[in-house]
Design a protein around this motif. Structure first.
Motif, mmCIF file in Angstrom:
data_model
loop_
_atom_site.group_PDB
_atom_site.id
_atom_site.type_symbol
_atom_site.label_atom_id
_atom_site.label_comp_id
_atom_site.label_asym_id
_atom_site.label_seq_id
_atom_site.Cartn_x
_atom_site.Cartn_y
_atom_site.Cartn_z
ATOM 1 N N GLU A 104 -2.340 23.523 54.719
ATOM 2 C CA GLU A 104 -2.610 22.173 55.209
ATOM 3 C C GLU A 104 -2.775 22.143 56.722
ATOM 4 O O GLU A 104 -3.651 21.458 57.236
ATOM 5 C CB GLU A 104 -1.510 21.208 54.754
ATOM 6 C CG GLU A 104 -1.560 20.939 53.271
ATOM 7 C CD GLU A 104 -0.581 19.876 52.801
ATOM 8 O OE1 GLU A 104 -0.152 19.033 53.624
ATOM 9 O OE2 GLU A 104 -0.260 19.877 51.599
ATOM 10 N N MET A 105 -1.952 22.910 57.451
ATOM 11 C CA MET A 105 -2.063 22.914 58.919
ATOM 12 C C MET A 105 -3.396 23.520 59.363
ATOM 13 O O MET A 105 -3.960 23.106 60.366
ATOM 14 C CB MET A 105 -0.902 23.643 59.576
ATOM 15 C CG MET A 105 -0.818 25.106 59.276
ATOM 16 S SD MET A 105 0.587 25.844 60.100
ATOM 17 C CE MET A 105 -0.179 27.348 60.660
ATOM 18 N N GLN A 106 -3.938 24.465 58.584
ATOM 19 C CA GLN A 106 -5.243 25.033 58.904
ATOM 20 C C GLN A 106 -6.348 24.002 58.685
ATOM 21 O O GLN A 106 -7.289 23.911 59.477
ATOM 22 C CB GLN A 106 -5.501 26.283 58.056
ATOM 23 C CG GLN A 106 -4.584 27.440 58.418
ATOM 24 C CD GLN A 106 -4.657 28.571 57.400
ATOM 25 O OE1 GLN A 106 -4.461 28.347 56.203
ATOM 26 N NE2 GLN A 106 -4.948 29.761 57.871
ATOM 27 N N VAL A 107 -6.227 23.211 57.628
ATOM 28 C CA VAL A 107 -7.203 22.155 57.366
ATOM 29 C C VAL A 107 -7.161 21.123 58.494
ATOM 30 O O VAL A 107 -8.202 20.692 58.992
ATOM 31 C CB VAL A 107 -6.963 21.484 55.991
ATOM 32 C CG1 VAL A 107 -7.892 20.288 55.792
ATOM 33 C CG2 VAL A 107 -7.135 22.497 54.869
ATOM 34 N N ASN A 108 -5.968 20.751 58.929
ATOM 35 C CA ASN A 108 -5.838 19.812 60.050
ATOM 36 C C ASN A 108 -6.533 20.361 61.291
ATOM 37 O O ASN A 108 -7.229 19.627 61.998
ATOM 38 C CB ASN A 108 -4.365 19.528 60.355
ATOM 39 C CG ASN A 108 -3.761 18.533 59.403
ATOM 40 O OD1 ASN A 108 -4.325 17.477 59.158
ATOM 41 N ND2 ASN A 108 -2.622 18.866 58.830
ATOM 42 N N ARG A 109 -6.354 21.636 61.554
ATOM 43 C CA ARG A 109 -6.965 22.275 62.715
ATOM 44 C C ARG A 109 -8.496 22.254 62.612
ATOM 45 O O ARG A 109 -9.188 21.998 63.597
ATOM 46 C CB ARG A 109 -6.461 23.719 62.822
ATOM 47 C CG ARG A 109 -6.316 24.186 64.245
ATOM 48 C CD ARG A 109 -5.697 25.564 64.367
ATOM 49 N NE ARG A 109 -4.379 25.616 63.746
ATOM 50 C CZ ARG A 109 -3.918 26.631 63.019
ATOM 51 N NH1 ARG A 109 -4.642 27.705 62.823
ATOM 52 N NH2 ARG A 109 -2.715 26.592 62.498
ATOM 53 N N ILE A 110 -9.017 22.533 61.431
ATOM 54 C CA ILE A 110 -10.467 22.537 61.202
ATOM 55 C C ILE A 110 -11.054 21.146 61.450
ATOM 56 O O ILE A 110 -12.085 20.992 62.108
ATOM 57 C CB ILE A 110 -10.784 23.024 59.765
ATOM 58 C CG1 ILE A 110 -10.470 24.516 59.651
ATOM 59 C CG2 ILE A 110 -12.226 22.718 59.377
ATOM 60 C CD1 ILE A 110 -10.377 25.029 58.216
ATOM 61 N N VAL A 111 -10.380 20.116 60.937
ATOM 62 C CA VAL A 111 -10.856 18.735 61.095
ATOM 63 C C VAL A 111 -10.832 18.320 62.564
ATOM 64 O O VAL A 111 -11.800 17.748 63.077
ATOM 65 C CB VAL A 111 -10.028 17.770 60.211
ATOM 66 C CG1 VAL A 111 -10.352 16.315 60.524
ATOM 67 C CG2 VAL A 111 -10.259 18.070 58.736
ATOM 68 N N LYS A 112 -9.754 18.615 63.274
ATOM 69 C CA LYS A 112 -9.661 18.261 64.704
ATOM 70 C C LYS A 112 -10.731 18.986 65.523
ATOM 71 O O LYS A 112 -11.359 18.393 66.397
ATOM 72 C CB LYS A 112 -8.278 18.584 65.253
ATOM 73 C CG LYS A 112 -7.244 17.557 64.888
ATOM 74 C CD LYS A 112 -5.966 17.787 65.662
ATOM 75 C CE LYS A 112 -4.829 16.960 65.140
ATOM 76 N NZ LYS A 112 -5.103 15.565 64.937
ATOM 77 N N ALA A 113 -10.934 20.269 65.241
ATOM 78 C CA ALA A 113 -11.948 21.042 65.966
ATOM 79 C C ALA A 113 -13.339 20.457 65.733
ATOM 80 O O ALA A 113 -14.145 20.380 66.662
ATOM 81 C CB ALA A 113 -11.898 22.510 65.544
#
Length: 182
Positions: A104-113
């Motif tokens: 989930e934290m990787q998905v959050n990072r992808i969306v923010k980027a």
């Protein structure tokens, strides 16, 4: 909440400027299907099935409920390309090291980027873009385009139409008074 809904052009730009094919498919699926981050991170290939000219994703969501969401042909084709020769029980979105599900934290990072790449989007707005916002945008944009509220409710897996209603916002340029004759 209305000020938190991103304009459709921003979401489309986030998706369009994503250079990584896996991440672009992830962004599209989050937005088009209105998935929760926990749902998208647990998807396996067995959850995707061909249907009509596109496909569908079976989502095991909140409250143990299962829902089937139809996917447009273009997204279905991207997902099939992404699959390659992956086995049916493997994750749809794997970590870069190919050792399991994307976190989930990787998905959050992808969306923010992706949000930070959008030209003209304020840095403070981009910093607050998150996967749950994608679902909010999905419902709001779908209703703007004429999708019935009950269909949006079912797609998002809401138990109550009032929950869906929180994502539907009056626009400053629109009013119910414009639908009435004087």
């Amino acid at each position: 909440m209305a000020e938190r809904i991103l304009p459709e052009w921003v979401v489309q730009t986030m998706i369009g400027l994503e250079p990584n094919k896996r991440n672009r498919a992830l962004l599209k699926l989050l937005y088009i299907a209105g998935l929760r981050v926990s749902e998208v991170t647990q998807l396996q290939w067995l959850s995707l099935q061909p249907r009509d000219v596109g496909g569908q994703v079976l989502v095991y969501g909140k409250g143990g409920k299962t829902r089937a969401i139809k996917l447009p042909a273009s997204l279905w084709q991207e997902l099939q390309w992404l699959r390659g020769d992956a086995a049916i029980g493997e994750p749809v979105f794997t970590s870069r090291k190919k050792k399991g599900f994307l976190l989930e934290m990787q998905v959050n990072r992808i969306v923010k980027a992706a949000a930070k790449r959008v030209p003209g989007l304020e840095a403070t707005v981009a910093e607050n873009v998150s996967p749950p916002l994608a679902a909010s945008c999905s419902s709001s944009h779908a209703t703007d385009r004429g999708a019935p509220v009950h269909l949006v409710k079912e797609t998002l897996g809401h138990a109550n139409i009032a929950t869906t209603g929180r994502y539907l916002h009056a626009r400053p340029t629109d009013s119910s008074s414009l639908y009435l004759d004087s």
